[in-house]
Design a protein around this motif. Structure first.
Motif, short mmCIF file in Angstrom:
data_model
loop_
_atom_site.label_atom_id
_atom_site.label_comp_id
_atom_site.label_asym_id
_atom_site.label_seq_id
_atom_site.Cartn_x
_atom_site.Cartn_y
_atom_site.Cartn_z
N VAL A 50 0.84 -1.19 0.00
CA VAL A 50 0.00 0.00 0.00
C VAL A 50 0.88 1.24 0.00
O VAL A 50 1.90 1.28 0.66
CB VAL A 50 -0.92 0.03 1.25
N ALA A 52 0.53 5.18 1.07
CA ALA A 52 -0.39 6.01 1.85
C ALA A 52 0.20 7.39 2.09
O ALA A 52 1.41 7.54 2.24
CB ALA A 52 -0.66 5.34 3.20
N THR A 62 4.48 10.70 2.86
CA THR A 62 4.11 9.57 2.02
C THR A 62 4.83 8.33 2.51
O THR A 62 6.05 8.32 2.65
CB THR A 62 4.48 9.85 0.55
N ASP A 80 -2.41 5.20 -2.79
CA ASP A 80 -3.65 4.42 -2.74
C ASP A 80 -4.65 5.01 -1.77
O ASP A 80 -5.85 5.00 -2.03
CB ASP A 80 -3.36 2.98 -2.33
N ILE A 81 -4.15 5.47 -0.63
CA ILE A 81 -5.04 5.99 0.43
C ILE A 81 -4.44 7.25 1.04
O ILE A 81 -3.23 7.46 0.98
CB ILE A 81 -5.29 4.95 1.54
N THR A 82 -5.30 8.05 1.64
CA THR A 82 -4.88 9.22 2.39
C THR A 82 -5.52 9.15 3.77
O THR A 82 -6.73 8.98 3.88
CB THR A 82 -5.30 10.52 1.68
N LEU A 111 -10.45 9.17 6.07
CA LEU A 111 -9.82 8.28 5.11
C LEU A 111 -10.34 8.56 3.71
O LEU A 111 -11.54 8.67 3.50
CB LEU A 111 -10.12 6.83 5.49
N GLN A 117 -7.26 -1.32 2.92
CA GLN A 117 -5.85 -0.98 2.72
C GLN A 117 -5.32 -0.19 3.91
O GLN A 117 -4.18 -0.37 4.31
CB GLN A 117 -5.67 -0.21 1.42
N ALA A 118 -6.15 0.66 4.47
CA ALA A 118 -5.74 1.43 5.65
C ALA A 118 -5.45 0.50 6.83
O ALA A 118 -4.51 0.74 7.60
CB ALA A 118 -6.81 2.45 6.02
#
Length: 137
Positions: A50, A52, A62, A80-82, A111, A117-118
């Motif tokens: 992942v 993030a 990052t 992919d995620i924040t 999110l 994914q988190a």
């Protein structure tokens, strides 16, 4: 049962105490991130897969656990995620006093992206907790 609960509470207090002691020596997010860079192993990258962005109160970072296995300042738009949170929530995640799921459910963590994914970042946060505990000794 009571003894088990009491032991868990005592362990959590001790961890919070150690974390607070470590922060008093190093309250700087960039310095913390430097200490966490060695935790990004090939195995963690393989298991997590992942990328993030952590948007904290005053900075963005990052965590590339998909390709390079790096932590760097700044937000990568291809992540992919924040995860958007205040610094104190980030500290709670890495000191073990809260979990990714609990922070998300309470609204302290916002999110963008897939929640599953988190959740994969939990192992990284646990590694961070171990690093902080070792340093506080």
């Amino acid at each position: 049962m009571y003894n088990l609960i009491a032991r868990r509470m005592m362990a959590q207090r001790l961890c919070a105490y150690q974390f607070a002691r470590m922060l008093s020596n190093s309250p700087d997010i960039p310095e913390l991130m430097e200490k966490f860079k060695p935790l990004i192993t090939d195995r963690l990258v393989h298991e997590t897969g992942v990328s993030a962005v952590l948007k904290l109160s005053d900075s963005s970072w990052t965590l590339d656990l998909r390709d390079e296995g790096t932590i760097k300042e700044g937000a990568d738009e291809t992540a992919d995620i924040t995860l958007d949170m205040k610094n104190d929530v980030f500290f709670k995640l890495i000191d073990g006093s809260t979990s990714t799921a609990a922070a998300y459910m309470s609204g302290q963590l916002k999110l963008e992206g897939n929640i599953m994914q988190a959740m994969k970042l939990s192992s990284l946060f646990k590694s961070m907790q171990g690093t902080l505990a070792d340093e506080a000794k």
